[in-house]
Design an enzyme around this catalytic site. Structure first.
Site, PDB file in Angstrom:
ATOM      1  N   PRO A  79       0.824  -1.210   0.000  1.00  0.00           N
ATOM      2  CA  PRO A  79       0.000   0.000   0.000  1.00  0.00           C
ATOM      3  C   PRO A  79       0.858   1.259   0.000  1.00  0.00           C
ATOM      4  CG  PRO A  79      -0.860  -1.596   1.553  1.00  0.00           C
ATOM      5  CD  PRO A  79       0.461  -2.137   1.072  1.00  0.00           C
ATOM      6  N   CYS A  80       0.441   2.224  -0.820  1.00  0.00           N
ATOM      7  CA  CYS A  80       1.243   3.439  -0.998  1.00  0.00           C
ATOM      8  C   CYS A  80       0.634   4.653  -0.324  1.00  0.00           C
ATOM      9  CB  CYS A  80       1.416   3.726  -2.493  1.00  0.00           C
ATOM     10  SG  CYS A  80      -0.145   4.098  -3.352  1.00  0.00           S
ATOM     11  N   GLN A  81      -0.570   4.529   0.243  1.00  0.00           N
ATOM     12  CA  GLN A  81      -1.303   5.714   0.686  1.00  0.00           C
ATOM     13  C   GLN A  81      -0.542   6.532   1.725  1.00  0.00           C
ATOM     14  OE1 GLN A  81      -2.578   2.721   0.202  1.00  0.00           O
ATOM     15  NE2 GLN A  81      -4.497   2.877  -0.936  1.00  0.00           N
ATOM     16  N   GLY A  82       0.257   5.878   2.551  1.00  0.00           N
ATOM     17  CA  GLY A  82       0.992   6.598   3.580  1.00  0.00           C
ATOM     18  C   GLY A  82       2.129   7.441   3.065  1.00  0.00           C
ATOM     19  N   PHE A  83       2.495   7.262   1.786  1.00  0.00           N
ATOM     20  CA  PHE A  83       3.617   8.009   1.227  1.00  0.00           C
ATOM     21  C   PHE A  83       3.201   9.021   0.165  1.00  0.00           C
ATOM     22  CE2 PHE A  83       5.234   3.617   2.090  1.00  0.00           C
ATOM     23  CZ  PHE A  83       5.933   3.927   3.244  1.00  0.00           C
TER      24      PHE A  83
END
Length: 352
Positions: A79-83
């Site tokens: 998952p990329c949402q935190g970056f």
């Protein structure tokens, strides 16, 4: 000679696996936590082992035994949402940011010949992401892999979408980045970017979404549906200029927080242009307030089907969203474009 095997971690609905198969890999397994994404993945990858669970609960030893032979490629899209830049203003650290370490755990046990890892560019360039990127790189090098990485633009590889992604390769020898096949202007062996018109220009009118009508698994072609817009959002899209900015709207059509402002996210309440690739497709792809998702010609957003096609899913791809338009959009928006995945996977295939 048997097809080289690949395992797809954080598989989502299967965009990466589409690219892996197009590059010549046989996908042996997909691991995905989200139930509907996992169900969609299984419907489209019936020969693969599909595991619907939090990856932290999945035994790599059991998966290795179930597959029965060494895999050639371990592919992963944590998952990329935190970056992403969309979440960078929030200081809280997303617990999903530590999931890239799960790729290392599987690599230690599965011992793949190569690893391909995808994320947003900010996984490399932001302070929050760079520390984790450096950790992953060190761990892979400690396993005797040579690590290379690059930031690639999906439109440069035949997708009708602008979507920049960091791709990390790890193998016994260095893997070079793929060479672009498309550019803004055609030249020699390089074709012109594929545009929104190339991909969805021939489609007929979309239908208003009706809850319950698509409750059973249906091919993407049947998801040519759009949300019903409020009168105000209808007027906003009618006034929007294709490929323009949100501050092109007159003040009376802007949300109160946007009145008098020409800064911030420029794409909201915007319309795509026929003559360019689309902006990055996200889970908000049928909501005008979430980005430049207005149709180039008709005062509506793009449909779920159009979003899927722009993300390189074929019309016959089965979508199991249990009749929920939000979930269909999430599965499509979270995917890794198959054409970009194929280009990267072919680089791996060439080294095996």
């Amino acid at each position: 000679m048997r097809e080289p095997l690949a395992v797809d971690l954080f598989s989502g609905a299967g965009g990466l696996s589409l690219g892996l198969k197009a590059a010549g890999f046989k996908v042996a397994a997909g691991v995905e936590m989200d139930r509907l994404a996992s169900q969609t993945y299984a419907l489209n990858n019936p020969d693969a082992i599909t595991i619907n669970d939090d990856i932290r609960n999945v035994s790599a030893w059991k998966l290795k035994k179930d597959i029965g032979r060494r895999i050639s490629l371990l592919a992963a899209c944590p998952p990329c949402q935190g970056f992403t830049s969309l979440t960078s203003k929030f200081r809280r650290d997303d617990p999903r940011n530590d999931l890239p370490s799960e790729v290392i755990r599987f690599a230690r046990i599965l011992k793949p010949k190569a690893i391909m890892f995808e994320n947003v560019p900010r996984f490399l360039t932001s302070a929050r992401g760079k520390s984790r990127f450096d950790l992953v790189k060190r761990e892979l090098e400690a396993l005797d892999y040579k690590v290379t990485y690059c930031i690639l633009q999906a439109a440069d590889f035949g997708s009708s979408q602008f979507r920049r992604r960091l791709v990390v390769f790890a193998a016994s020898s260095e893997i070079e980045p793929p060479k672009p096949t498309h550019a803004q202007t055609a030249s020699g062996d390089i074709a012109a970017w594929r545009t929104v018109k190339d991909k969805i220009g021939a489609l007929g009118p979309a239908e208003p979404f009706q809850p319950g009508k698509l409750s059973a698994p249906r091919p993407l072609a049947e998801w040519h549906v759009v949300r019903r817009l409020s009168d105000l959002n209808q007027r906003r899209l009618e006034a929007a200029v294709p490929d323009g900015a949100r501050w092109d709207l007159p003040d009376e059509l802007r949300p109160a927080c946007h009145v008098g402002s020409s800064t911030g996210f420029r794409n909201v309440y915007g319309r795509m242009s026929w003559e360019r690739p689309s902006p990055t497709i996200t889970g908000g792809c049928t909501s005008p307030s979430k980005g430049r998702f207005g149709h180039p010609e008709v005062a509506r957003t793009i449909s779920v089907r159009e979003a899927g096609l722009l993300q390189d899913f074929p019309d016959d791809y089965i979508v199991d969203a249990e009749g929920q338009i939000d979930r269909a959009c999430e599965m499509i928006g979270n995917a890794f474009p198959a054409r970009l995945a194929e280009a990267a996977a072919r680089q791996v295939m060439a080294t095996l």
